[in-house]
Design an enzyme around this catalytic site. Structure first.
Site, PDB file in Angstrom:
ATOM      1  N   GLU A   2       9.262  -3.277   0.252  1.00  0.00           N
ATOM      2  CA  GLU A   2       8.789  -4.616   0.673  1.00  0.00           C
ATOM      3  C   GLU A   2       8.985  -5.675  -0.389  1.00  0.00           C
ATOM      4  OE1 GLU A   2       7.191  -1.451   0.780  1.00  0.00           O
ATOM      5  OE2 GLU A   2       7.005  -1.489   2.868  1.00  0.00           O
ATOM      6  N   HIS A  45      -3.997   2.128   5.865  1.00  0.00           N
ATOM      7  CA  HIS A  45      -3.309   1.121   6.938  1.00  0.00           C
ATOM      8  C   HIS A  45      -4.744   0.502   7.685  1.00  0.00           C
ATOM      9  CE1 HIS A  45      -0.364   4.430   6.335  1.00  0.00           C
ATOM     10  NE2 HIS A  45       0.433   3.578   7.140  1.00  0.00           N
TER      11      HIS A  45
END
Lengths: 333, 328
Positions: A66, A135
């Protein structure tokens, strides 16, 4: 041809995909990169078919890095491209916070106005799909703490389609938070629906008795609550913030000045949150307009649990919103 | 004197002059720091000048440079004026970033000099992105990314090398190994101290170079840059060096002994070049004093410029948080 006939049935997912396709076709500088956006078709299937259409140079599958691919988006933006970076889910964006906060948000100011970062980051946010505590969170409020980036939250098909266009024309970094439960949202949209502003909040339902301030995944729930309240004779005005940074104080305060009551519905946690910021602004700027204390309906302060009943217990629900509105409307000064 | 020898002599003098400029600039900065003219963090480059000079001489004007927080030398060698760098360190409006960045954040987009990144390894992903933009636009350019040995322990180092190698991007990774991550010696922060090996693990050609030898730096970085420019994907060059002064002005240097510093000073890059050039008759009597005088004048002028500079009006505090221009 009537306006109704000109609209077509579509979904939020399709609207985002169409927006990406249009952007790619409109501007050769635009490209998309992120985890599994290509061959896999996107974790939420938003980018399905784009690799075949635009090729691997412009639809780029990245490694699970990321920080590197968000930073690469920043570098590419600096060097003249218009990258769209997809971060699979908001919790993963924490791995790229150095690049978002220390570079994207900072470079223009720190360089004395020299270094623009025209980067767009798309991220899926929010809970409701039983994917547990790594999540499901709503960090858009956290991101909205940082000056130098623009935070938007499309909650409608028009915004899903139109915000990306405008974001790509923005000379500064824009983060688009797409609530993961909205991708299947269905509705009608004009095929030629175009860019929308990313400056202002929008009144989604007018009302005289109380203002519901919300955004993203909580808009539908707030509208549902407003519908239920209407049956009781309470007319709630629903304001969709749309832009979480910079906040559109004017629209918010104008609504509160009309209704004299405010309930904030935010999927984020309550402490140190966007809802707290909104509450503070209302108290600072509209204190004497208020007929009741500001109410907040937020997610319980727990890491999001997996089982359905606990997840739903943690999240703001229609009943909770309705109850908060009743409290504030029942309040007499 | 043949034409070739003349070029060699002028190039030698140029290398020496720029290294001296950096050295004296840093010495002046240290002094100005004690006078309170420069504040905040100040990381001096004394001892590492050969890397900046050799590297920048290997790059073209259209290439990009991404640097770290010990970057005054990189900026000066890249062509930022001593005036704009000094004014920046004074925090004055006439500095390269209007005084907003200070010592650790020097930017000049006209020279494609992109900082000045003070998060260790934070510049590497950005360099990968600049190179990606060049690759997508089919521009035969190199992005040189400078970082220290400390950065090698960061995740962003590994993510960036992998991504650049995977996508065969034109990045030149330049690791200035001065043997200390702030105060932590290489052996105390790396399980594997052969840093080039780490780049090879990503399938990237890598070399280690004597970073105290400006000609060796120029030769090796130049070769690596040419390979990158030719489309061969990223390269890694480890430049073995040493900083002669403390990490920053706050550092009492408890972590290394004076003897080690003195041993490295025997390999001073400026004296190494001067000695070699004198032996080859490229440096003649009177050259060194003349260069020193030129450099002293540049620095005197830069300090005067910074002194005379003005402060950015407080009304402009929030300018450039966002661009003035908005989408219509």
């Amino acid at each position: 041809v009537s306006a109704v006939a000109a609209t077509a049935r579509t979904t939020y997912r399709e609207a985002v995909r169409t927006a990406i396709i249009e952007a790619m076709e409109r501007d050769p500088r635009v490209f998309l990169m992120g985890e599994d956006v290509g061959r896999y078709g996107g974790c939420y299937a938003v980018t399905r078919g784009l690799l075949e259409r635009f090729g691997p140079e412009r639809i780029r599958d990245t490694p699970l890095s990321e920080s590197a691919f968000v930073g690469a988006g920043i570098g590419a933006a600096i060097a003249g491209m218009r990258p769209i970076v997809e971060i699979m889910t908001v919790n993963f964006s924490l791995l790229a916070l150095d690049q978002i906060v220390n570079n994207a948000a900072t470079l223009l100011h720190m360089s004395g106005g020299q270094v623009n970062v025209p980067l767009v980051i798309r991220l899926a946010t929010g809970a409701g799909r039983q994917v547990a505590a790594q999540h499901s969170h709503s960090f858009e409020g956290w991101s909205a703490h940082v000056p130098g980036i623009r935070i938007v939250a499309p909650a409608t098909l028009e915004d899903a389609r139109g915000m990306l266009w405008t974001a790509l024309e923005d000379p500064d970094p824009v983060l688009i938070f797409e609530h993961a439960t909205l991708y299947n949202l269905e509705g009608d949209l004009a095929p030629e629906a175009g860019p929308v502003d990313i400056e202002r909040a929008a009144v989604r339902r007018p009302g005289r008795d109380v203002t519901l301030l919300t955004y993203g995944g909580m808009l539908r729930r707030s509208l549902e609550a407003a519908g239920a309240l209407s049956a009781e004779g309470i007319e709630a005005e629903v304001v969709d913030l749309r832009v979480l940074r910079p906040l559109d104080d004017r629209t918010v305060l104008a609504s509160v000045a009309r209704t004299r009551r405010a309930v904030i519905v935010d999927e984020g946690w309550r402490s140190g949150s966007l809802s707290a910021e909104l509450c503070a602004r209302i108290v600072e700027q509209a204190f004497y307009d208020l007929d009741a204390p500001v109410e907040r309906v937020c997610t319980a302060e727990v890491p999001m649990p997996y089982p359905h009943h606990l997840e739903q217990a943690a999240l703001p629900q229609v009943e909770g919103i309705v109850a908060a509105v009743r409290r504030t409307v029942g309040h007499r000064v | 004197m043949t034409v070739e020898a003349t070029i060699t002599r002028s190039e030698t003098l140029e290398r020496l002059r720029t290294m001296l400029l950096i050295r004296r600039f840093e010495e002046a900065s240290a002094q100005l720091y004690t006078q309170g003219k420069i504040r905040g963090f100040l990381h001096l480059y004394v001892g590492e000048e050969a890397i900046a000079v050799g590297t920048m001489r290997s790059l073209r004007a259209e290439d990009s440079v991404v640097s770290h927080y010990r970057e005054h030398g990189h900026a000066l060698a890249r062509g930022l004026s001593a005036r704009s760098v000094m004014a920046e360190m004074f925090g004055k409006l006439q500095g390269c970033c209007r005084g907003r960045g200070g010592s650790m954040h020097l930017f000049d987009t006209s020279l494609k000099f992109y900082g000045g990144n003070a998060i260790v390894a934070g510049g590497l992903p950005v360099a990968v992105g600049i190179a990606l933009a060049d690759a997508l636009a089919r521009r035969p350019l190199v992005t040189a990314c400078l970082f220290g040995d400390g950065a090698v322990a960061e995740g962003e180092f590994h993510e960036s090398l992998n991504l650049a190698a995977l996508w065969k991007l034109p990045v030149l990774f330049l690791c200035e190994n001065n043997r200390y991550a702030m105060g932590t010696a290489l052996e105390r922060h790396q399980a594997q101290t052969d840093l080039a090996l780490k780049a090879r693990a990503y399938g990237m050609p890598a070399v280690s170079v004597d970073g105290m030898d400006v000609q060796a730096v120029e030769r090796e970085v130049g070769e690596a840059a040419a390979a990158v420019r030719a489309g061969g994907g990223p390269r890694f060059v480890e430049l073995q060096s040493y900083r002669f002064r403390a990490h920053s002005m706050y550092d009492p240097e408890l972590y290394r002994d004076r003897g080690e510093v003195e041993r490295w000073k025997q390999r001073d890059p400026i004296e190494t070049l001067a000695r070699r050039a004198t032996e080859a008759s490229l440096l003649q009597e009177g050259d060194r004093p003349r260069l020193e005088a030129e450099v002293a004048e540049v620095i005197r002028d830069a300090v005067a410029f910074a002194e005379e500079g003005t402060w950015e009006p407080v009304e402009e505090l929030t300018r450039f948080v966002y661009s003035d221009r908005r989408p219509s």
